[in-house]
Design an enzyme around this catalytic site. Structure first.
Site, short mmCIF file in Angstrom:
data_model
loop_
_atom_site.label_atom_id
_atom_site.label_comp_id
_atom_site.label_asym_id
_atom_site.label_seq_id
_atom_site.Cartn_x
_atom_site.Cartn_y
_atom_site.Cartn_z
N SER A 36 29.34 44.02 38.37
CA SER A 36 29.68 45.08 39.33
C SER A 36 29.45 46.46 38.76
CB SER A 36 31.17 45.00 39.69
OG SER A 36 31.49 43.76 40.24
N ASN B 110 28.79 50.23 44.71
CA ASN B 110 30.06 50.45 43.99
C ASN B 110 30.25 51.90 43.55
OD1 ASN B 110 31.02 47.93 44.38
ND2 ASN B 110 30.45 47.13 42.37
N GLU C 4 21.91 43.67 45.94
CA GLU C 4 21.24 44.77 45.24
C GLU C 4 20.38 44.14 44.14
OE1 GLU C 4 24.18 48.57 45.47
OE2 GLU C 4 24.95 46.89 44.33
N HIS D 247 23.08 41.73 42.47
CA HIS D 247 24.48 42.03 42.78
C HIS D 247 24.81 41.58 44.20
CE1 HIS D 247 27.94 45.09 43.32
NE2 HIS D 247 28.39 44.00 42.74
N1 CAA Z 1 33.47 32.02 52.85
C1 CAA Z 1 32.68 31.71 53.90
N2 CAA Z 1 32.80 32.26 55.11
C2 CAA Z 1 33.78 33.15 55.31
C3 CAA Z 1 34.67 33.52 54.27
C4 CAA Z 1 34.47 32.91 53.00
N3 CAA Z 1 35.23 33.21 51.93
N4 CAA Z 1 35.54 34.43 54.75
C5 CAA Z 1 35.21 34.63 56.05
N5 CAA Z 1 34.15 33.87 56.38
C6 CAA Z 1 33.44 33.85 57.67
C7 CAA Z 1 34.21 33.18 58.75
O1 CAA Z 1 33.87 31.80 58.84
C8 CAA Z 1 33.80 33.94 60.00
O2 CAA Z 1 32.60 33.45 60.54
P1 CAA Z 1 32.35 33.52 62.14
O3 CAA Z 1 32.66 34.93 62.57
O4 CAA Z 1 30.92 33.14 62.31
O5 CAA Z 1 33.30 32.54 62.72
C9 CAA Z 1 33.50 35.33 59.51
O6 CAA Z 1 33.29 35.22 58.09
C10 CAA Z 1 34.63 36.24 59.80
O7 CAA Z 1 35.81 35.66 59.25
P2 CAA Z 1 37.25 35.73 59.88
O8 CAA Z 1 37.15 35.83 61.37
O9 CAA Z 1 38.11 34.66 59.29
O10 CAA Z 1 37.84 37.06 59.27
P3 CAA Z 1 37.36 38.51 59.43
O11 CAA Z 1 36.77 38.78 60.75
O12 CAA Z 1 38.52 39.31 58.97
O13 CAA Z 1 36.17 38.66 58.37
C11 CAA Z 1 35.41 39.26 56.21
C12 CAA Z 1 36.34 38.38 57.02
C13 CAA Z 1 33.96 38.86 56.46
C14 CAA Z 1 35.76 39.03 54.75
C15 CAA Z 1 35.59 40.75 56.67
O14 CAA Z 1 36.95 41.07 56.66
C16 CAA Z 1 34.84 41.73 55.80
O15 CAA Z 1 33.65 41.94 55.98
N6 CAA Z 1 35.57 42.38 54.86
C17 CAA Z 1 35.00 43.36 53.95
C18 CAA Z 1 34.36 42.64 52.80
C19 CAA Z 1 33.77 43.60 51.83
O16 CAA Z 1 33.81 44.82 51.94
N7 CAA Z 1 33.17 43.02 50.78
C20 CAA Z 1 32.63 43.78 49.69
C21 CAA Z 1 33.60 43.75 48.55
S1 CAA Z 1 33.05 44.72 47.20
C22 CAA Z 1 31.97 43.73 46.39
O17 CAA Z 1 31.78 42.59 46.69
C23 CAA Z 1 31.22 44.35 45.25
C24 CAA Z 1 31.88 44.38 43.92
O18 CAA Z 1 31.14 44.41 42.94
C25 CAA Z 1 33.34 44.48 43.74
P1 NAD Z 2 36.56 35.42 38.77
O1 NAD Z 2 37.65 35.83 37.85
O2 NAD Z 2 36.91 34.94 40.13
O3 NAD Z 2 35.66 34.30 38.10
C1 NAD Z 2 35.10 34.39 36.82
C2 NAD Z 2 34.87 32.96 36.33
O4 NAD Z 2 34.04 32.97 35.18
C3 NAD Z 2 36.18 32.26 35.93
O5 NAD Z 2 36.30 31.06 36.67
C4 NAD Z 2 35.99 31.97 34.42
O6 NAD Z 2 36.52 30.73 34.00
C5 NAD Z 2 34.48 31.94 34.33
N1 NAD Z 2 33.93 32.18 32.98
C6 NAD Z 2 34.33 33.09 32.06
N2 NAD Z 2 33.52 33.01 30.97
C7 NAD Z 2 32.60 32.05 31.23
C8 NAD Z 2 31.49 31.50 30.52
N3 NAD Z 2 31.15 31.94 29.31
N4 NAD Z 2 30.77 30.51 31.11
C9 NAD Z 2 31.09 30.05 32.33
N5 NAD Z 2 32.13 30.53 33.06
C10 NAD Z 2 32.87 31.52 32.51
O7 NAD Z 2 35.59 36.68 38.86
P2 NAD Z 2 34.56 37.07 40.04
O8 NAD Z 2 35.27 37.92 41.02
O9 NAD Z 2 33.84 35.85 40.48
O10 NAD Z 2 33.57 38.03 39.23
C11 NAD Z 2 32.52 37.53 38.45
C12 NAD Z 2 31.50 38.62 38.19
O11 NAD Z 2 30.99 39.08 39.47
C13 NAD Z 2 32.04 39.85 37.49
O12 NAD Z 2 31.02 40.39 36.68
C14 NAD Z 2 32.35 40.80 38.66
O13 NAD Z 2 32.36 42.15 38.27
C15 NAD Z 2 31.21 40.49 39.58
N6 NAD Z 2 31.45 40.78 41.02
C16 NAD Z 2 32.68 40.59 41.56
C17 NAD Z 2 32.86 40.85 42.92
C18 NAD Z 2 34.19 40.64 43.58
O14 NAD Z 2 34.39 41.15 44.69
N7 NAD Z 2 35.13 39.93 42.98
C19 NAD Z 2 31.78 41.27 43.71
C20 NAD Z 2 30.52 41.43 43.11
C21 NAD Z 2 30.36 41.19 41.75
#
Ligand code: CAA
Ligand code: NAD
Length: 292
Positions: free
Chosen positions: A119, A190, A152, A140
């Site tokens: 991330s 991000n 990405e 990503h």
């Molecule tokens: N796995 C598979 N499918 C899933 C799911 C999961 N974990 N969660 C939800 N879904 C599916 C559902 O089956 C549903 O499909 P249909 O509409 O076709 O029936 C759809 O997604 C919508 O789900 P829900 O109706 O249960 O719930 P919702 O409308 O609240 O949507 C959500 C859930 C898609 C997660 C929505 O809330 C959303 O888009 N949230 C924002 C997510 C977001 O911003 N993600 C980015 C996070 S940051 C990141 O990832 C980067 C990083 O590095 C940290």
């Molecule tokens: P998580 O904590 O859910 O899972 C990480 C997993 O990696 C754990 O199950 C752990 O046992 C396993 N692990 C640790 N060391 C390992 C190794 N050497 N070999 C195999 N498995 C190992 O974390 P996450 O949310 O899945 O995040 C994983 C990566 O993806 C991070 O780099 C995070 O920044 C990135 N990411 C996270 C998100 C998010 O929304 N959570 C979104 C995009 C990218």
């Protein structure tokens, strides 16, 4: 598409989603976790997600079973040797990632692409520690991976054109929409999203409003699918904390600095939805905001 076997390392939130998506797209997938318990937890998460898709009639039971059969689970890094691409989705720690890539570098053939789902770390910091910086990209994905369309595709100054093109084509073969990003910490999304989540926590610290009201504000006032605290709990509070530390270390700008409250919540082991508690308690039917 010259990629047929995909390695996924880490089967947590992201690894399980990436593995599921790849198997549903017809790729053979080898998943590696640190031990059998984590492996089984990841397998169950994939099964549950696919069952849900079948219940919602987005996937046939036949296609689910075929996709599950394309997945193989292992704790041995050596089982990834035959993969055409290895996608790393382990903890957000450079040392852990580099140890893994160092081991893989000696095992995989010259044609294998290495990809990190990091991330906030730079791809350069991982690629430079291997003998194949030209065959190293960032891929990503976004959480939840089976639903979110974006990937990405990140290239460093050393990534070859051929590797970038293969990774880009692979993302499309997964049914995703790839965008190209430069290798800077936070890539495109991000860089904008993380300060937003951290600002919400700072707003809470200042007592501007409650968790529930801030979430409702952004959901109903801006049309976001979920408010910032629900999103923090989805991402994982421990992961967000690590991301924040890494981005602050990179840019030294206050907006990336982890708010003290974030640190306190991590210290309490409240890692978000995956651990049952974060800003909300997720144990009941509906999430309930916790006292802060
Ligand atoms: N796995 C598979 N499918 C899933 C799911 C999961 N974990 N969660 C939800 N879904 C599916 C559902 O089956 C549903 O499909 P249909 O509409 O076709 O029936 C759809 O997604 C919508 O789900 P829900 O109706 O249960 O719930 P919702 O409308 O609240 O949507 C959500 C859930 C898609 C997660 C929505 O809330 C959303 O888009 N949230 C924002 C997510 C977001 O911003 N993600 C980015 C996070 S940051 C990141 O990832 C980067 C990083 O590095 C940290
Ligand atoms: P998580 O904590 O859910 O899972 C990480 C997993 O990696 C754990 O199950 C752990 O046992 C396993 N692990 C640790 N060391 C390992 C190794 N050497 N070999 C195999 N498995 C190992 O974390 P996450 O949310 O899945 O995040 C994983 C990566 O993806 C991070 O780099 C995070 O920044 C990135 N990411 C996270 C998100 C998010 O929304 N959570 C979104 C995009 C990218």
């Amino acid at each position: 598409m010259d990629i047929s076997t995909v390695g996924v390392v880490g089967c947590g939130l992201m690894g399980s989603g990436i593995a599921e998506t790849a198997a549903k797209s017809g790729f053979d997938v080898v998943i590696r976790e640190v031990n059998d318990d984590f492996l089984e937890a990841g397998r169950k998460r994939i099964q549950k997600s696919m069952d849900r898709a079948v219940d919602k009639e987005k996937l046939t039971a036949e296609d689910r079973d075929a996709a599950m059969a394309r997945l193989s689970f292992t704790t041995a890094v050596s089982d990834l040797a035959k993969c055409d691409i290895v996608i790393e989705a382990i903890v957000e720690e450079l040392a852990a990632k580099n140890e893994l890539f160092g081991e893989l570098d000696g095992l995989c053939g010259p044609g294998t692409i290495f990809a990190s789902n990091t991330s906030s770390l730079t791809i350069t910091d991982m690629a430079a520690a291997t003998e194949r910086p030209d065959r190293f990209v960032g891929l990503h994905f976004f959480n939840p991976v089976p639903v979110m369309k974006l990937v990405e595709v990140v290239r460093t100054i050393a990534t070859s054109e051929e590797t970038f093109d293969r990774a880009h084509a692979f993302s499309k073969a997964l049914g995703k929409v790839p965008i190209a990003a430069k290798d800077n910490s936070g890539f495109v999304v991000n860089l904008l999203l993380v300060p937003y989540m951290l600002d919400a926590i700072r707003q809470l610290e200042r007592g501007v409003a409650t968790i529930a009201d801030i979430d409702t504000g952004m959901a109903l006032g801006c049309g976001h699918p979920m408010g910032p605290f629900t999103l923090c709990d989805f991402v994982g509070i421990d992961t967000l904390y690590k991301i924040s530390e890494i981005m602050y270390d990179e840019y030294r700008e206050e907006r990336y600095a982890p708010p003290p409250l974030l640190k306190r919540i991590v210290a309490m082991g409240r890692f978000g939805r995956k651990s049952g508690k974060g800003f909300y308690d997720w144990s009941g039917e509906k999430p309930v905001p916790l006292p802060i």
